[in-house]
Each structure stands twice: as structure tokens, then as C-alpha cells.
Scaffold this active site. Structure first.
Site, mmCIF file in Angstrom:
data_model
loop_
_atom_site.group_PDB
_atom_site.id
_atom_site.type_symbol
_atom_site.label_atom_id
_atom_site.label_comp_id
_atom_site.label_asym_id
_atom_site.label_seq_id
_atom_site.Cartn_x
_atom_site.Cartn_y
_atom_site.Cartn_z
ATOM 1 N N ASN A 91 0.853 -1.183 0.000
ATOM 2 C CA ASN A 91 0.000 0.000 0.000
ATOM 3 C C ASN A 91 0.895 1.241 0.000
ATOM 4 O O ASN A 91 1.780 1.365 0.845
ATOM 5 C CB ASN A 91 -0.917 -0.030 1.228
ATOM 6 C CG ASN A 91 -1.960 1.052 1.198
ATOM 7 O OD1 ASN A 91 -1.626 2.235 1.153
ATOM 8 N ND2 ASN A 91 -3.219 0.675 1.247
ATOM 9 N N HIS B 255 -3.472 0.834 -3.488
ATOM 10 C CA HIS B 255 -3.564 -0.224 -2.489
ATOM 11 C C HIS B 255 -2.480 -1.245 -2.827
ATOM 12 O O HIS B 255 -1.905 -1.222 -3.926
ATOM 13 C CB HIS B 255 -4.936 -0.881 -2.540
ATOM 14 C CG HIS B 255 -6.009 -0.067 -1.887
ATOM 15 N ND1 HIS B 255 -7.279 -0.546 -1.708
ATOM 16 C CD2 HIS B 255 -6.009 1.187 -1.374
ATOM 17 C CE1 HIS B 255 -8.023 0.359 -1.109
ATOM 18 N NE2 HIS B 255 -7.275 1.428 -0.900
ATOM 19 N N GLU C 115 -2.533 -4.409 -3.660
ATOM 20 C CA GLU C 115 -2.788 -5.229 -4.840
ATOM 21 C C GLU C 115 -2.623 -4.413 -6.118
ATOM 22 O O GLU C 115 -2.080 -4.909 -7.116
ATOM 23 C CB GLU C 115 -4.203 -5.822 -4.783
ATOM 24 C CG GLU C 115 -4.458 -6.679 -3.560
ATOM 25 C CD GLU C 115 -4.984 -5.905 -2.357
ATOM 26 O OE1 GLU C 115 -5.572 -6.550 -1.469
ATOM 27 O OE2 GLU C 115 -4.829 -4.666 -2.301
ATOM 28 N N SER D 94 -7.896 -8.992 2.957
ATOM 29 C CA SER D 94 -8.972 -9.216 1.989
ATOM 30 C C SER D 94 -9.072 -8.023 1.034
ATOM 31 O O SER D 94 -9.165 -6.875 1.474
ATOM 32 C CB SER D 94 -10.289 -9.398 2.746
ATOM 33 O OG SER D 94 -11.354 -9.667 1.870
ATOM 34 N N CYS E 169 -10.294 -5.068 -1.315
ATOM 35 C CA CYS E 169 -11.458 -4.183 -1.351
ATOM 36 C C CYS E 169 -12.165 -4.294 -2.707
ATOM 37 O O CYS E 169 -11.746 -5.051 -3.582
ATOM 38 C CB CYS E 169 -11.015 -2.738 -1.102
ATOM 39 S SG CYS E 169 -10.108 -2.029 -2.506
ATOM 40 N N CYS F 257 -9.684 -3.390 -5.687
ATOM 41 C CA CYS F 257 -8.690 -4.427 -5.958
ATOM 42 C C CYS F 257 -9.348 -5.702 -6.468
ATOM 43 O O CYS F 257 -8.804 -6.378 -7.344
ATOM 44 C CB CYS F 257 -7.863 -4.680 -4.708
ATOM 45 S SG CYS F 257 -6.929 -3.204 -4.183
ATOM 46 N N ASP G 74 -8.390 5.008 3.926
ATOM 47 C CA ASP G 74 -7.994 3.961 2.994
ATOM 48 C C ASP G 74 -9.174 3.132 2.514
ATOM 49 O O ASP G 74 -9.230 2.718 1.370
ATOM 50 C CB ASP G 74 -6.950 3.042 3.637
ATOM 51 C CG ASP G 74 -6.228 2.178 2.626
ATOM 52 O OD1 ASP G 74 -5.508 2.745 1.785
ATOM 53 O OD2 ASP G 74 -6.404 0.951 2.660
#
Length: 145
Positions: A39, A50, A52, A77, A79, A82, A142
Site C-alpha cells: 500500500n 492499495h 494489490e 482481503s 477491497c 482491488c 484507505d
């Protein structure tokens, strides 16, 4: 522990050391890491980096056939944003370090054919719980709250 998740955790720790949010990600194709990221919203003043997204960006342009053989590892996990990238590029498998501190649209990913593996890794959870406790305003930013 899975060696690829370990690398994602290292990325999360790197992000934390830079003053960012401790979430890391790794993209693996055919058993080889092709990209890693963490991130970078705080560090780069970004609205979209982020872990990912940073990881996918760092991979550069890949062929659709490459993405179809990929596994994306994330310490948290994914979002909605992503998860959308996972669907857009046809990444068939996502390994999640933990989903207790945040749960993205996991059932939607599954309904679209993505294999989701939740590891429930204590270190991933500890990193996020510590960060959220110390920086709730950054965490809320975020996740769009």
C-alpha cells in the site's frame, strides 16, 4: 507458512516502515514471483495504490494468458477496487492473509469463479490491528469511510 505469503508480509512491513498502511501483495505465475507491492497511498499521496494495485502496476503489461495462470497474494482481503482488478485481468486465485480486520467482496469474487483462500494468518491480523489502533483516521481514509 506459504513462502509467497511470507513475501507479501515482508511487503506489508516495508510499507509500515515507510509510514504507510501495512498491507502487502505478491503476484505469482507458474510458481514464480513476477511482482510485489505494498500500500502506497500515504507515501505517494495516491488515491488508488492499495497493495494489490501497486503489485499489479509493478508487474507491468502482461498477457491475458499470463494473468489466467496467476495467483495474487494479499495480506488483507481485497477491497472492491482491488477485487475489480482481479476480475478485469482474470486472475483465477487470490490467497488472503486475513479477513478479520476487513472483509472485501469475497462472495462476489467467488460467484465470479475466483478461488479465494483465506489463510487467517495471525501476523497479518496483528499488523492490521496495531495499525488501525494507532492510525484510525488513515485506515478509514484507505477504506473510503
Amino acid at each position: 507458512m506459504d513462502k509467497f505469503l511470507e513475501v507479501a508480509i515482508d511487503e506489508a512491513k516495508l510499507g509500515a516502515a515507510e509510514g504507510g498502511i501495512p498491507i502487502g501483495s505478491v503476484l505469482v505465475i507458474d510458481g514464480t514471483i513476477v511482482s510485489r507491492g505494498h500500500n502506497q497511498r500515504v507515501q505517494k499521496g495516491s488515491a488508488v495504490l492499495h497493495a494489490e494495485m501497486d503489485c499489479i502496476e509493478n508487474a507491468g503489461r502482461l498477457k491475458a494468458s499470463d494473468y489466467r495462470r496467476a495467483t495474487l497474494y494479499s495480506t488483507l482481503s481485497p477491497c472492491d477496487m482491488c477485487s475489480g482488478a482481479v476480475l478485469l485481468y482474470g486472475i483465477p486465485k487470490v490467497v488472503v492473509g486475513e479477513n478479520r480486520t476487513f472483509r472485501g467482496p469475497e462472495e462476489y469474487l467467488r460467484s465470479r469463479g475466483v478461488e479465494l483462500v483465506i489463510v487467517d494468518n495471525r501476523e497479518c491480523q496483528w499488523l492490521m490491528e496495531g495499525f488501525i489502533g494507532e492510525h484510525p483516521e488513515l485506515w478509514n481514509e484507505d477504506i473510503g469511510e
